[in-house]
Design a protein around this motif. Sequence first.
Motif, PDB file in Angstrom:
ATOM      1  N   GLU A 186       0.857  -1.067  -0.052  1.00  0.00           N
ATOM      2  CA  GLU A 186      -0.140  -0.030  -0.123  1.00  0.00           C
ATOM      3  C   GLU A 186       1.063   1.169  -0.036  1.00  0.00           C
ATOM      4  N   PHE A 187       0.455   2.476  -0.413  1.00  0.00           N
ATOM      5  CA  PHE A 187       1.240   3.758  -0.464  1.00  0.00           C
ATOM      6  C   PHE A 187       0.181   4.726   0.188  1.00  0.00           C
ATOM      7  N   HIS A 188       0.534   5.301   1.226  1.00  0.00           N
ATOM      8  CA  HIS A 188       0.052   6.519   2.071  1.00  0.00           C
ATOM      9  C   HIS A 188       0.691   7.812   1.682  1.00  0.00           C
ATOM     10  N   SER A 189      -0.343   8.748   1.610  1.00  0.00           N
ATOM     11  CA  SER A 189       0.249  10.183   1.309  1.00  0.00           C
ATOM     12  C   SER A 189       0.785  10.898   2.760  1.00  0.00           C
ATOM     13  N   LYS A 190       0.058  10.209   3.842  1.00  0.00           N
ATOM     14  CA  LYS A 190       0.284  10.885   5.247  1.00  0.00           C
ATOM     15  C   LYS A 190       1.902  11.494   5.811  1.00  0.00           C
ATOM     16  N   PRO A 191       2.627  10.948   5.104  1.00  0.00           N
ATOM     17  CA  PRO A 191       3.869  11.420   5.688  1.00  0.00           C
ATOM     18  C   PRO A 191       4.037  13.047   5.122  1.00  0.00           C
TER      19      PRO A 191
END
Length: 166
Positions: A49-54
Amino acid sequence: MKKILLLAMLLCSMPQFAQKTFEVYNFTSQTVQLADIATKPSGATVYPEFHSKPSGLISIPPGGSYTLVNTANLYRFPLYSPSSSPVIPTWERLTSPSPGTNMASTAAWPLATSQVFKELFFYVGSAYKSISVTSPVVPLQPGGWQADYVEDNPAPNVWFYTIVIY
């Protein structure tokens, strides 16, 4: 009325001829803040999965929109979207439920060939909600807004992932 509005927005986006386009429209009277855009592999596979939260919150003013797009590849989710404002500079890549690895969007983008939209976590005012492929509707909220998610595949290898908050 909702369907007509969504279709009109999709048709307006077609001249870009983006292969995979992620769009969020804010038709509320409040600022919307995107907390995390999550992707997953197409099909039954769970990871990566990839997450933009950083990269932090992305603000969309009333009447505004946010788009991720990159026409340089037919199959990749636009983790690297140089035309977006703001650009998401860092994505977290998860290969298991454990904490993932942060990587630059330019490094993450080549790994996004089979990625599709999974879920968006966002704020409208102080209300924190999520909308996803499996839960594509946020019903009418006490603040007088709601949200819908629509996925459209108008041509081979052309995908639009559209969220309208209104």
